[in-house]
Design a protein around this motif. Structure first.
Motif, PDB file in Angstrom:
ATOM      1  N   GLY A 128     -19.391   0.376  26.717  1.00 42.92           N
ATOM      2  CA  GLY A 128     -19.633  -1.073  26.653  1.00 42.92           C
ATOM      3  C   GLY A 128     -18.449  -1.933  27.051  1.00 42.92           C
ATOM      4  N   ILE A 129     -17.241  -1.364  27.071  1.00 50.92           N
ATOM      5  CA  ILE A 129     -16.046  -2.179  27.313  1.00 50.92           C
ATOM      6  C   ILE A 129     -15.503  -1.853  28.699  1.00 50.92           C
ATOM      7  CG2 ILE A 129     -13.780  -2.808  26.399  1.00 50.92           C
ATOM      8  CD1 ILE A 129     -16.012  -3.217  24.341  1.00 50.92           C
ATOM      9  N   ASN A 130     -15.335  -2.868  29.538  1.00 51.45           N
ATOM     10  CA  ASN A 130     -14.969  -2.590  30.929  1.00 51.45           C
ATOM     11  C   ASN A 130     -13.476  -2.684  31.232  1.00 51.45           C
ATOM     12  OD1 ASN A 130     -14.386  -5.341  31.332  1.00 51.45           O
ATOM     13  ND2 ASN A 130     -16.476  -5.781  31.984  1.00 51.45           N
ATOM     14  N   ASN A 131     -12.665  -3.065  30.242  1.00 51.32           N
ATOM     15  CA  ASN A 131     -11.231  -3.164  30.497  1.00 51.32           C
ATOM     16  C   ASN A 131     -10.502  -2.924  29.179  1.00 51.32           C
ATOM     17  OD1 ASN A 131      -8.522  -4.367  30.805  1.00 51.32           O
ATOM     18  ND2 ASN A 131      -9.298  -5.133  32.767  1.00 51.32           N
ATOM     19  N   GLU A 133      -7.866  -3.931  28.011  1.00 53.85           N
ATOM     20  CA  GLU A 133      -7.234  -5.097  27.378  1.00 53.85           C
ATOM     21  C   GLU A 133      -8.161  -5.779  26.379  1.00 53.85           C
ATOM     22  OE1 GLU A 133      -5.808  -7.736  30.404  1.00 53.85           O
ATOM     23  OE2 GLU A 133      -4.588  -6.187  31.344  1.00 53.85           O
ATOM     24  N   VAL A 134      -9.451  -5.758  26.630  1.00 58.61           N
ATOM     25  CA  VAL A 134     -10.372  -6.453  25.725  1.00 58.61           C
ATOM     26  C   VAL A 134     -11.003  -5.512  24.701  1.00 58.61           C
ATOM     27  CG1 VAL A 134     -10.842  -8.386  27.250  1.00 58.61           C
ATOM     28  CG2 VAL A 134     -12.260  -6.342  27.426  1.00 58.61           C
ATOM     29  N   LEU A 137     -10.823  -6.167  20.797  1.00 51.43           N
ATOM     30  CA  LEU A 137     -11.644  -7.244  20.236  1.00 51.43           C
ATOM     31  C   LEU A 137     -12.880  -6.691  19.529  1.00 51.43           C
ATOM     32  CD1 LEU A 137     -11.471  -9.745  23.222  1.00 51.43           C
ATOM     33  CD2 LEU A 137     -10.261  -9.911  21.038  1.00 51.43           C
ATOM     34  N   ALA A 138     -13.361  -5.526  19.974  1.00 54.54           N
ATOM     35  CA  ALA A 138     -14.564  -4.957  19.365  1.00 54.54           C
ATOM     36  C   ALA A 138     -14.299  -4.494  17.930  1.00 54.54           C
ATOM     37  CB  ALA A 138     -15.128  -3.846  20.241  1.00 54.54           C
ATOM     38  N   ILE A 150     -10.540 -13.487  15.944  1.00 55.51           N
ATOM     39  CA  ILE A 150      -9.404 -13.534  16.866  1.00 55.51           C
ATOM     40  C   ILE A 150      -8.451 -14.655  16.447  1.00 55.51           C
ATOM     41  CG2 ILE A 150      -8.742 -13.692  19.301  1.00 55.51           C
ATOM     42  CD1 ILE A 150     -11.772 -12.993  19.878  1.00 55.51           C
ATOM     43  N   LEU A 257     -27.000  -0.759  25.590  1.00 52.56           N
ATOM     44  CA  LEU A 257     -26.469  -1.790  26.478  1.00 52.56           C
ATOM     45  C   LEU A 257     -27.393  -2.069  27.649  1.00 52.56           C
ATOM     46  CD1 LEU A 257     -22.825  -0.447  26.658  1.00 52.56           C
ATOM     47  CD2 LEU A 257     -23.718  -2.201  25.134  1.00 52.56           C
TER      48      LEU A 257
ATOM     49  N   HIS B 119     -13.961 -12.259  36.715  1.00 54.90           N
ATOM     50  CA  HIS B 119     -13.297 -12.599  35.451  1.00 54.90           C
ATOM     51  C   HIS B 119     -13.982 -11.967  34.241  1.00 54.90           C
ATOM     52  CE1 HIS B 119     -10.964 -15.333  37.886  1.00 54.90           C
ATOM     53  NE2 HIS B 119     -10.126 -15.417  36.883  1.00 54.90           N
ATOM     54  N   ASN B 120     -15.125 -11.340  34.470  1.00 54.95           N
ATOM     55  CA  ASN B 120     -15.762 -10.585  33.391  1.00 54.95           C
ATOM     56  C   ASN B 120     -15.201  -9.171  33.285  1.00 54.95           C
ATOM     57  OD1 ASN B 120     -18.183 -11.779  31.835  1.00 54.95           O
ATOM     58  ND2 ASN B 120     -18.407 -12.616  33.890  1.00 54.95           N
ATOM     59  N   VAL B 121     -14.459  -8.753  34.291  1.00 55.41           N
ATOM     60  CA  VAL B 121     -13.943  -7.373  34.281  1.00 55.41           C
ATOM     61  C   VAL B 121     -12.418  -7.328  34.362  1.00 55.41           C
ATOM     62  CG1 VAL B 121     -16.056  -6.438  35.307  1.00 55.41           C
ATOM     63  CG2 VAL B 121     -14.168  -7.072  36.799  1.00 55.41           C
ATOM     64  N   SER B 122     -11.759  -8.481  34.215  1.00 55.89           N
ATOM     65  CA  SER B 122     -10.313  -8.541  34.468  1.00 55.89           C
ATOM     66  C   SER B 122      -9.456  -8.477  33.213  1.00 55.89           C
ATOM     67  CB  SER B 122      -9.972  -9.809  35.249  1.00 55.89           C
ATOM     68  OG  SER B 122     -10.671  -9.822  36.468  1.00 55.89           O
ATOM     69  N   GLY B 123     -10.030  -8.070  32.086  1.00 56.20           N
ATOM     70  CA  GLY B 123      -9.207  -7.915  30.894  1.00 56.20           C
ATOM     71  C   GLY B 123      -8.971  -9.223  30.165  1.00 56.20           C
ATOM     72  N   PRO B 131     -10.911 -15.365  24.658  1.00 54.56           N
ATOM     73  CA  PRO B 131     -12.056 -14.925  23.836  1.00 54.56           C
ATOM     74  C   PRO B 131     -12.127 -15.650  22.492  1.00 54.56           C
ATOM     75  CG  PRO B 131     -10.401 -13.183  24.051  1.00 54.56           C
ATOM     76  CD  PRO B 131     -10.030 -14.260  25.013  1.00 54.56           C
ATOM     77  N   PHE B 136     -17.428 -14.871  24.089  1.00 53.48           N
ATOM     78  CA  PHE B 136     -17.113 -13.544  24.631  1.00 53.48           C
ATOM     79  C   PHE B 136     -17.778 -12.484  23.775  1.00 53.48           C
ATOM     80  CE2 PHE B 136     -14.330  -9.853  25.321  1.00 53.48           C
ATOM     81  CZ  PHE B 136     -14.248  -9.867  26.707  1.00 53.48           C
ATOM     82  N   THR B 138     -17.777  -8.909  22.378  1.00 56.16           N
ATOM     83  CA  THR B 138     -16.731  -7.909  22.178  1.00 56.16           C
ATOM     84  C   THR B 138     -17.252  -6.482  22.297  1.00 56.16           C
ATOM     85  OG1 THR B 138     -17.141  -7.956  19.811  1.00 56.16           O
ATOM     86  CG2 THR B 138     -15.434  -9.417  20.637  1.00 56.16           C
ATOM     87  N   TRP B 139     -18.548  -6.262  22.099  1.00 52.27           N
ATOM     88  CA  TRP B 139     -19.097  -4.898  22.071  1.00 52.27           C
ATOM     89  C   TRP B 139     -19.712  -4.504  23.411  1.00 52.27           C
ATOM     90  CZ3 TRP B 139     -24.376  -4.887  22.979  1.00 52.27           C
ATOM     91  CH2 TRP B 139     -24.977  -6.144  22.889  1.00 52.27           C
ATOM     92  N   ASN B 140     -19.917  -5.465  24.261  1.00 53.76           N
ATOM     93  CA  ASN B 140     -20.500  -5.226  25.576  1.00 53.76           C
ATOM     94  C   ASN B 140     -19.841  -6.240  26.493  1.00 53.76           C
ATOM     95  OD1 ASN B 140     -22.116  -4.516  27.714  1.00 53.76           O
ATOM     96  ND2 ASN B 140     -23.937  -5.550  26.966  1.00 53.76           N
ATOM     97  N   THR B 141     -18.645  -5.893  26.953  1.00 51.89           N
ATOM     98  CA  THR B 141     -17.740  -6.865  27.579  1.00 51.89           C
ATOM     99  C   THR B 141     -18.442  -7.875  28.467  1.00 51.89           C
ATOM    100  OG1 THR B 141     -16.076  -5.133  27.663  1.00 51.89           O
ATOM    101  CG2 THR B 141     -15.631  -7.106  28.939  1.00 51.89           C
ATOM    102  N   PHE B 169     -23.618 -10.378  33.798  1.00 53.09           N
ATOM    103  CA  PHE B 169     -23.084 -10.650  35.133  1.00 53.09           C
ATOM    104  C   PHE B 169     -23.401  -9.548  36.126  1.00 53.09           C
ATOM    105  CE2 PHE B 169     -19.937  -8.393  32.688  1.00 53.09           C
ATOM    106  CZ  PHE B 169     -19.418  -7.461  33.571  1.00 53.09           C
ATOM    107  N   PRO B 225     -27.658  -9.570  27.296  1.00 55.75           N
ATOM    108  CA  PRO B 225     -28.082  -9.665  28.691  1.00 55.75           C
ATOM    109  C   PRO B 225     -29.413  -8.957  28.908  1.00 55.75           C
ATOM    110  CG  PRO B 225     -25.829  -8.805  28.513  1.00 55.75           C
ATOM    111  CD  PRO B 225     -26.413  -8.791  27.148  1.00 55.75           C
TER     112      PRO B 225
END
Lengths: 357, 248
Positions: A128-131, A133-134, A137-138, A150, A257, B119-123, B131, B136, B138-141, B169, B225
């Motif tokens: 579920g998380i694509n990077n 860095e984020v 947050l989960a 946050i 997802l 910007h949805n995949v750039s961290g 965020p 945002f 958090t569980w499904n970026t 997206f 989504p």
């Protein structure tokens, strides 16, 4: 000469674009620390995460390390990242199928081990998380994990004077914001590189497999490398390996997802490095022993429409084969990584570690 | 030799500087006003949608990003770098966006309603995309592009809540639409001396019914989504209209 000109030009364009975006961007990527080189072990492919937008520095790494071990990132102070990601268990949760979270709650899935994260394409067992860095947050905001907001962690870190110098040395000033916290955490987690196991030494010609390890390696190469290819021991795909769903958890994998029935019971293939210390196993921690996992592929597979095609007939192995594959997998334990003081709690003098065999 | 090199260097620098000083900028302000029909949104108001369902709105936020000013006559386009704004109905200051643009004649504004896939995949991001702004997942970026929360007696959810967190997206789930709006007054000349104010109105009732009929009774919430979010997005792509564009 040409370089000088283009440098000048670069400066001009940067200041120009800064001008037009003054309202919505604050200056955060003011890197002042000592630049470090990303560790890419010999034989590894190019990593997916490269620090291109998050220059790796000694100070950023140390800030991330302190944050990783700081309970302030959780609501009641008891659940730092490190509570579920313990170094001696290769940053998985030692001896727990599901991890503990805020207010006597449990996580939904077995906490994955953390190492070689720069090569992951997505994070979490459902992807579920694509990077990276984020990713924090989960768990930070999950009510059953760290249960924080946050905004609250930014405030708590901001008012903790022990962070002021770290932020200043890493970013040039003491400003605390979510981006700085997250990028620093990524500097720490991406730096957790594990590639110094006995297997790695054998590959470099510095050690030899024992006879049964060698036999296990050959069986492994014959039966397991479709999903667990060397040198990372995962292909990062999502597959249904025929585990019957646990109805008390009702977790069906990536379908959560995608809402696509084709994704039912598909979970990410984990790396098998350090597998001997990251028990229990599978997405819900249902197996305590490596041998149980191997036997599952022989006689535990439950057929369904989304079962991975490579497992349609199971894997034919005798008990001796299973024992030897088990022995080979134990050569993937990277003791130097598990005991590396650079990755341990910066506030503790020694690493708490049960004896790991 | 050295003198020669330096004179080349200086002439280059001069040319560069000259190119930059020739390009003069002006200011355009874009203001957003959120309505239901003709009623401006207020926390205590109750509205009625096309299905005769009543509802109130306690939270309304949406992303306006990747803004461009366009001259449809000569095809000239000024894309505003790094333009990411979060319009929050509860924050007056967020409803007016001020942009520096190259001087020129423009007759349309264009923006993305939502956050582009890059910007949805750039961290980890900051500013409008922090965020911390509560937009945002958090569980499904991914970013929530549009958030509407309130109450309705047509909702069977606990507390009669209505909750629309619309994002996505990827491929068919993409909810981000480019919105192009022409100035009713035609070309407006923006100069360093003359700035322009564009007033945009959003009619939230169209959110439920502009293309797809989506009564609250059948969907009081949409928080992930998918095809329903996509239908709402096609509806809300139609909520904006320009009231006017005037010189300030």
């Amino acid at each position: 000469m040409f370089t000088i000109l283009s440098l000048f030009y670069g400066t001009l364009t940067v200041s120009n674009s800064m001008n037009s975006c003054k309202k919505n961007k604050s200056t955060t990527t003011h890197i002042t620390g000592t630049l470090l080189k990303q560790e890419i072990p010999a034989g590894f492919p190019q990593p997916n995460y490269t620090f291109r937008n998050n220059p790796l520095t000694e100070e950023g790494f140390e800030l991330g390390r302190k944050l990783f071990y700081d309970g302030k990132l959780s609501k009641d102070g008891n659940f730092p990242c490190a509570s579920c990601h313990q170094q001696f268990a290769a940053f998985s949760t030692f001896d727990h199928p599901l991890s503990h979270g805020f207010s006597n709650q449990f996580s939904l899935r077995n906490a994955p081990a953390l190492f070689n994260e720069a090569w992951q394409k997505e994070f979490h067992l459902d992807g579920g998380i694509n990077n990276i860095e984020v990713q924090p947050l989960a768990p930070i905001t999950a009510h059953n994990e760290m249960s924080e907001t946050i905004e609250s962690i930014v405030n708590k870190i901001q008012s903790d004077t022990s962070y002021h110098t770290l932020f200043k040395t890493a970013y040039g000033d003491e400003t605390v914001n979510s981006q700085r916290i997250l990028k620093a955490l990524a500097q720490f987690t991406i730096s957790l590189v594990s590639a110094d196991s006995k297997y790695d030494k054998v590959k470099k010609g510095k050690a030899n497999f024992l006879f049964y390890e060698q036999h296990g390696y050959e069986l492994f190469q014959a039966h397991c490398t479709t999903c667990h290819p060397e040198p990372l021991f995962t292909d990062f795909s999502y597959r249904n390996i025929g585990l019957p769903p646990d109805t008390s958890l009702n977790h069906m994998g990536t379908i959560r997802l995608t809402n696509d029935p084709k994704d039912s019971m598909k979970f990410k293939v984990p790396s098998l490095r350090n597998v001997a210390v990251s028990s229990p196993y599978m997405h819900d921690g249902r197996f305590w022993y490596i041998s149980q996992c191997i036997r599952h592929y022989r006689d535990g597979i439950q057929k369904s429409s989304t079962l991975d095609s490579s497992l349609a007939n199971g894997i034919k192995l005798n008990e001796r084969d299973i024992a030897d594959i088990n022995s080979f997998l134990r050569t993937l334990t990277d003791t130097a990584f598990l005991k590396n003081p650079r990755f341990s709690d910066p506030e503790q003098k020694r690493i708490f570690s049960p004896d790991v065999h | 030799m050295f003198a020669g090199l330096f004179s080349i260097l200086f002439s280059f620098l001069f040319q560069n500087q000259a190119a930059h000083t020739i390009q003069k900028n002006g200011i355009i302000e874009i203001s957003f006003s959120n309505f239901v029909n003709t009623k401006i949104i207020a926390p205590d108001s109750v509205y009625t949608n096309a299905f005769n369902e009543n509802y109130s709105i306690r939270r309304l936020k949406y992303y306006i990003t990747n803004i461009e000013l366009i001259n449809t006559g000569n095809g000239k386009k000024a894309a505003i770098t790094d333009s990411y704004f979060l319009v929050d109905d509860n924050d007056e200051g967020s409803k007016t966006i001020s942009l520096t643009v190259p001087e020129g004649d423009y007759n349309a504004v264009s923006f993305l309603l939502g956050v582009d896939s890059l910007h949805n995949v750039s961290g980890a991001q900051t500013g409008a995309l922090d965020p911390m702004n509560g937009m945002f997942w958090t569980w499904n970026t991914g970013y929530v592009s549009v958030k509407i929360e309130g109450k309705s007696t047509a909702s069977a959810l606990p507390g009669n809540f209505i909750e629309y967190h619309l994002g996505g997206f990827k491929g068919p789930d993409n909810v981000n639409h480019r919105i192009d709006l022409n100035f009713p007054s035609g070309n407006m000349k923006i100069t360093g001396e003359k700035s322009v104010l564009v007033s945009i109105k959003a009619d939230i009732n169209l959110f439920f019914s502009s293309i797809y009929s989506l009564p609250i009774k059948t969907a009081a919430a949409c928080t992930s989504p998918g095809s329903l979010a996509r239908q709402y997005s096609e509806n809300y792509a139609k909520i904006f209209s320009i009231v006017n564009a005037v010189y300030k």
